[in-house]
Write a protein that holds these residues in place. Structure first.
Motif, PDB file in Angstrom:
ATOM      1  N   GLY A  22       0.959   4.098  32.410  1.00  0.00           N
ATOM      2  CA  GLY A  22      -0.465   4.317  32.194  1.00  0.00           C
ATOM      3  C   GLY A  22      -0.740   5.558  31.363  1.00  0.00           C
ATOM      4  N   VAL A  23      -0.018   6.606  31.629  1.00  0.00           N
ATOM      5  CA  VAL A  23      -0.187   7.860  30.891  1.00  0.00           C
ATOM      6  C   VAL A  23       0.354   7.724  29.477  1.00  0.00           C
ATOM      7  CG1 VAL A  23       0.475  10.296  30.805  1.00  0.00           C
ATOM      8  CG2 VAL A  23      -0.141   9.247  32.991  1.00  0.00           C
ATOM      9  N   VAL A  34     -12.689   8.194  23.818  1.00  0.00           N
ATOM     10  CA  VAL A  34     -11.334   7.690  24.084  1.00  0.00           C
ATOM     11  C   VAL A  34     -10.432   8.835  24.556  1.00  0.00           C
ATOM     12  CG1 VAL A  34      -9.265   6.738  22.991  1.00  0.00           C
ATOM     13  CG2 VAL A  34     -11.489   5.704  22.542  1.00  0.00           C
ATOM     14  N   ILE A  35     -10.510   9.965  23.874  1.00  0.00           N
ATOM     15  CA  ILE A  35      -9.687  11.115  24.259  1.00  0.00           C
ATOM     16  C   ILE A  35     -10.066  11.586  25.670  1.00  0.00           C
ATOM     17  CG2 ILE A  35      -9.223  13.559  23.748  1.00  0.00           C
ATOM     18  CD1 ILE A  35      -9.415  12.730  20.740  1.00  0.00           C
ATOM     19  N   ALA A  36     -11.360  11.629  25.961  1.00  0.00           N
ATOM     20  CA  ALA A  36     -11.811  12.019  27.308  1.00  0.00           C
ATOM     21  C   ALA A  36     -11.257  11.058  28.357  1.00  0.00           C
ATOM     22  CB  ALA A  36     -13.331  12.065  27.364  1.00  0.00           C
ATOM     23  N   GLY A  37     -11.246   9.781  28.043  1.00  0.00           N
ATOM     24  CA  GLY A  37     -10.691   8.795  28.971  1.00  0.00           C
ATOM     25  C   GLY A  37      -9.217   9.025  29.242  1.00  0.00           C
ATOM     26  N   VAL A  38      -8.469   9.337  28.207  1.00  0.00           N
ATOM     27  CA  VAL A  38      -7.034   9.605  28.385  1.00  0.00           C
ATOM     28  C   VAL A  38      -6.823  10.860  29.229  1.00  0.00           C
ATOM     29  CG1 VAL A  38      -4.911  10.248  27.174  1.00  0.00           C
ATOM     30  CG2 VAL A  38      -6.314   8.384  26.321  1.00  0.00           C
ATOM     31  N   VAL A  39      -7.636  11.882  28.987  1.00  0.00           N
ATOM     32  CA  VAL A  39      -7.531  13.105  29.794  1.00  0.00           C
ATOM     33  C   VAL A  39      -7.800  12.781  31.263  1.00  0.00           C
ATOM     34  CG1 VAL A  39      -8.599  15.352  30.257  1.00  0.00           C
ATOM     35  CG2 VAL A  39      -8.041  14.691  27.909  1.00  0.00           C
ATOM     36  N   LEU A  40      -8.782  11.945  31.530  1.00  0.00           N
ATOM     37  CA  LEU A  40      -9.079  11.562  32.913  1.00  0.00           C
ATOM     38  C   LEU A  40      -7.920  10.793  33.537  1.00  0.00           C
ATOM     39  CD1 LEU A  40     -12.842  10.546  32.624  1.00  0.00           C
ATOM     40  CD2 LEU A  40     -11.891  12.578  33.730  1.00  0.00           C
ATOM     41  N   VAL A  41      -7.311   9.897  32.776  1.00  0.00           N
ATOM     42  CA  VAL A  41      -6.154   9.154  33.290  1.00  0.00           C
ATOM     43  C   VAL A  41      -5.005  10.114  33.575  1.00  0.00           C
ATOM     44  CG1 VAL A  41      -4.374   7.466  32.689  1.00  0.00           C
ATOM     45  CG2 VAL A  41      -6.773   6.950  32.234  1.00  0.00           C
ATOM     46  N   GLU A  42      -4.758  11.030  32.670  1.00  0.00           N
ATOM     47  CA  GLU A  42      -3.659  11.989  32.830  1.00  0.00           C
ATOM     48  C   GLU A  42      -3.894  12.893  34.031  1.00  0.00           C
ATOM     49  OE1 GLU A  42      -0.313  14.415  32.406  1.00  0.00           O
ATOM     50  OE2 GLU A  42      -0.688  12.447  31.550  1.00  0.00           O
ATOM     51  N   GLY A  50      -5.802  12.350  36.562  1.00  0.00           N
ATOM     52  CA  GLY A  50      -5.918  11.575  37.796  1.00  0.00           C
ATOM     53  C   GLY A  50      -4.610  10.979  38.260  1.00  0.00           C
ATOM     54  N   HIS A  51      -3.574  11.104  37.454  1.00  0.00           N
ATOM     55  CA  HIS A  51      -2.269  10.535  37.796  1.00  0.00           C
ATOM     56  C   HIS A  51      -1.523  11.485  38.716  1.00  0.00           C
ATOM     57  CE1 HIS A  51       1.950   9.366  37.190  1.00  0.00           C
ATOM     58  NE2 HIS A  51       1.448   8.173  37.021  1.00  0.00           N
ATOM     59  N   GLU A  52      -1.060  10.971  39.873  1.00  0.00           N
ATOM     60  CA  GLU A  52      -0.296  11.799  40.799  1.00  0.00           C
ATOM     61  C   GLU A  52       1.076  12.079  40.234  1.00  0.00           C
ATOM     62  OE1 GLU A  52       0.252  10.917  44.941  1.00  0.00           O
ATOM     63  OE2 GLU A  52      -1.804  10.197  45.036  1.00  0.00           O
TER      64      GLU A  52
END
Length: 116
Positions: free
Chosen positions: A56-57, A93-101, A103-105
């Motif tokens: 995902g990251v 899109v960049i903000a979304g990737v930052v949130l995924v990163e 939020g990833h444990e």
């Protein structure tokens, strides 16, 4: 650190392949670079997955960077429009990737280089 290098190569290959795809409209031999670039990008991504990087990251960073760089370089190289809305879309899109990163444990293993 090596994961970041592999990810950078995957991004560069994907962006190169996408730009070559656009160039192939006028000059068909660019199709060769398109195929080689996409193949290399996917080989690089699979190497990252084998190294234990979370899909995902990795995919999120690869896709977002590819979209942003392709839009900017498409504008520079091919004279395609780059509007405020395109810039805003890239920022989202960049903000979304930052949130995924963020939020990833992180895994509880002793390895320090799992994710880029």
């Amino acid at each position: 650190m090596k994961n970041w290098l592999i990810l950078g190569v995957a991004i560069a290959l994907e962006v190169t392949a996408t730009l070559a795809l656009r160039a192939a409209i006028d000059t068909p031999w660019w199709t060769v670079l398109t195929v080689v670039g996409y193949a290399g990008a996917f080989v690089s991504l699979s190497a990252l997955l084998r190294r234990g990087a979370p899909i995902g990251v990795i995919y999120g960073i690869w896709a977002a960077a590819g979209v942003a760089l392709t839009a900017v370089l498409g504008s520079v190289v091919f004279g395609e429009p780059f509007t405020i809305l395109i810039g805003l879309g890239i920022a989202i899109v960049i903000a979304g990737v930052v949130l995924v990163e963020t939020g990833h444990e992180k895994p509880a293993s002793a390895s320090t280089e799992v994710a880029p």
